[in-house]
Design a protein around this motif. Structure first.
Motif, PDB file in Angstrom:
ATOM      1  N   LYS A 127       0.851  -1.260  -0.032  1.00 39.38           N
ATOM      2  CA  LYS A 127       0.127  -0.034  -0.008  1.00 39.38           C
ATOM      3  C   LYS A 127       1.027   1.294   0.040  1.00 39.38           C
ATOM      4  CE  LYS A 127      -4.243  -1.941   1.815  1.00 39.38           C
ATOM      5  NZ  LYS A 127      -5.288  -1.854   3.082  1.00 39.38           N
ATOM      6  N   LEU A 131       0.662   3.933  -2.788  1.00 44.13           N
ATOM      7  CA  LEU A 131       0.544   5.528  -2.501  1.00 44.13           C
ATOM      8  C   LEU A 131       1.567   6.281  -3.454  1.00 44.13           C
ATOM      9  CD1 LEU A 131      -0.667   5.394   1.047  1.00 44.13           C
ATOM     10  CD2 LEU A 131      -2.078   5.582  -1.206  1.00 44.13           C
ATOM     11  N   MET A 132       2.908   5.798  -3.204  1.00 43.93           N
ATOM     12  CA  MET A 132       3.650   6.595  -3.601  1.00 43.93           C
ATOM     13  C   MET A 132       3.740   6.715  -5.171  1.00 43.93           C
ATOM     14  SD  MET A 132       7.288   5.829  -1.577  1.00 43.93           S
ATOM     15  CE  MET A 132       7.339   3.965  -1.678  1.00 43.93           C
ATOM     16  N   LEU A 134       0.932   6.559  -6.946  1.00 44.12           N
ATOM     17  CA  LEU A 134      -0.199   7.465  -7.345  1.00 44.12           C
ATOM     18  C   LEU A 134       0.187   8.814  -7.062  1.00 44.12           C
ATOM     19  CD1 LEU A 134      -3.134   5.678  -5.872  1.00 44.12           C
ATOM     20  CD2 LEU A 134      -2.451   5.618  -8.090  1.00 44.12           C
ATOM     21  N   PHE A 135       1.022   9.169  -6.109  1.00 43.13           N
ATOM     22  CA  PHE A 135       1.548  10.566  -5.871  1.00 43.13           C
ATOM     23  C   PHE A 135       2.352  11.110  -6.976  1.00 43.13           C
ATOM     24  CE2 PHE A 135       4.417  13.764  -3.978  1.00 43.13           C
ATOM     25  CZ  PHE A 135       3.740  14.440  -3.361  1.00 43.13           C
ATOM     26  N   THR A 136       3.196  10.164  -7.539  1.00 40.60           N
ATOM     27  CA  THR A 136       4.039  10.722  -8.773  1.00 40.60           C
ATOM     28  C   THR A 136       3.039  10.847  -9.985  1.00 40.60           C
ATOM     29  OG1 THR A 136       4.476   8.473  -9.502  1.00 40.60           O
ATOM     30  CG2 THR A 136       6.013   9.472  -7.809  1.00 40.60           C
ATOM     31  N   LEU A 138       0.106  12.125  -9.890  1.00 36.73           N
ATOM     32  CA  LEU A 138      -0.918  13.190  -9.637  1.00 36.73           C
ATOM     33  C   LEU A 138       0.188  14.582  -9.625  1.00 36.73           C
ATOM     34  CD1 LEU A 138      -3.295  11.926  -6.945  1.00 36.73           C
ATOM     35  CD2 LEU A 138      -3.741  12.428  -9.543  1.00 36.73           C
ATOM     36  N   PHE A 139       1.449  14.211  -9.074  1.00 33.19           N
ATOM     37  CA  PHE A 139       2.405  15.324  -9.028  1.00 33.19           C
ATOM     38  C   PHE A 139       3.559  14.806  -9.615  1.00 33.19           C
ATOM     39  CE2 PHE A 139      -0.857  15.403  -5.516  1.00 33.19           C
ATOM     40  CZ  PHE A 139      -1.115  16.773  -5.595  1.00 33.19           C
ATOM     41  N   ALA A 170       3.794   5.728 -14.415  1.00 36.60           N
ATOM     42  CA  ALA A 170       2.831   5.410 -13.418  1.00 36.60           C
ATOM     43  C   ALA A 170       1.613   4.698 -13.929  1.00 36.60           C
ATOM     44  CB  ALA A 170       2.411   6.705 -12.525  1.00 36.60           C
TER      45      ALA A 170
END
Length: 309
Positions: A127, A131-132, A134-136, A138-139, A170
């Motif tokens: 998890k 999350l990392m 998905l973070f990359t 989105l940003f 991603a």
């Protein structure tokens, strides 16, 4: 068959009526769709044909027509022979092919292994890693942070700078992970009962069922590596290491002169417009040749992965 028809007749007159959302379109709507499709095809095909015809036309015809040719008076491959005679374009083409093939294979391997690990339940740290990712997604990192990381790792002026910063995408990772999650859990359980390891399960069960998504993601990676020109400008100071797209950008958009490196005098090639169009065709043709073989996998590969994720 007759019994089925009798049951349909007994069900009532509205049995065979099409739903409202499946009604036959109005003839004007059909004509409008046909015109739209024809105009779209023309907007795509005509410019490409003009570029191809200009690259195949004689030098004098292109000069007389103001730099373009709708139909060559006589087809000639002189422009292609000149740019592929061992000079700048030939070297750039080899660089692009090498980076695209190696980068696509490396990206597919890393994406498949990471997606399989994230798709399996109970993976330690799954998890946080997701999350990392998905973070990359989105940003995404900016140009300056990416440049500083590449420079600190000593990757500047090496071909690794064209591959490692974009090794795993991603979006592609999420699509492949969703596809793996859509595979029935009974297949995984059967493999465990037979004593198969996770690696063997991946290669003997998961990958044979995932040809569609792997083909689509592989094409995404290949197109990205092949069309990338900015990273070479950013990370490679030596122009002799540039891939084809970077050379094409400098030659077509900025008017940089190509010299015939096969000639000892290094004379500038005549009729530069034919050379420019030949370089454009050379940079576009490989993807056009590969795409028809992968197109049939798009709906199954992308939609399944996107829906399941």
């Amino acid at each position: 068959m007759s019994l089925a028809l009798e049951r349909d007749r007994a069900a009532g007159p509205g049995r065979h009526e099409r739903p409202a959302w499946m009604e036959k379109p109005h003839p004007l709507t059909q004509v409008g769709k046909a015109v739209t499709i024809a105009v779209t095809i023309a907007l795509v095909v005509i410019p490409f044909w003009v570029v191809t015809a200009t690259s195949l036309a004689p030098d004098q015809q292109v000069i007389d027509n103001g730099g373009w040719a709708l139909w060559p008076d006589s087809f000639t491959f002189e422009a292609y022979e000149k740019i592929l005679s061992g000079g700048v374009v030939t070297r750039a083409l080899l660089v692009s092919l090498g980076v695209t093939v190696f980068g696509t294979l490396a990206s597919l391997v890393c994406t498949v292994f990471l997606a399989y690990a994230l798709a399996r339940p109970g993976v330690v740290g799954g998890k946080p890693v997701m999350l990392m990712v998905l973070f990359t997604f989105l940003f995404p990192p900016g140009i300056i942070p990416s440049f500083l990381v590449v420079q600190s790792l000593g990757l500047r002026n090496t071909y690794w700078a064209l591959v490692l910063p974009v090794l795993v995408n991603a979006f592609n990772l999420v699509v492949v992970r969703g596809f793996f999650q859509g595979i029935p859990e009974e297949l995984y359980e059967a493999a465990r009962l037979d004593g198969a390891s996770e690696l063997r399960t991946l290669f003997t069960i998961v990958l044979p069922l995932s040809k569609a998504v792997i083909a689509v993601v592989g094409l995404f990676y290949a197109v990205g590596y092949w069309n990338d020109f900015f990273r070479a400008v950013l990370y490679l100071d030596d122009a002799s290491m540039w891939p084809l797209q970077t050379v094409m950008r400098g030659y077509v958009n900025q008017g940089t002169s190509l010299t015939d490196t096969a000639s000892t005098e290094g004379t500038v090639i005549s009729a530069p417009q034919t050379l420019r169009m030949a370089v454009v065709v050379l940079g576009t043709l490989p993807i056009l040749c590969v795409y028809p073989f992968v197109q049939r996998y798009f709906a199954k590969g992308v939609l399944t992965g996107a829906v399941k994720s």
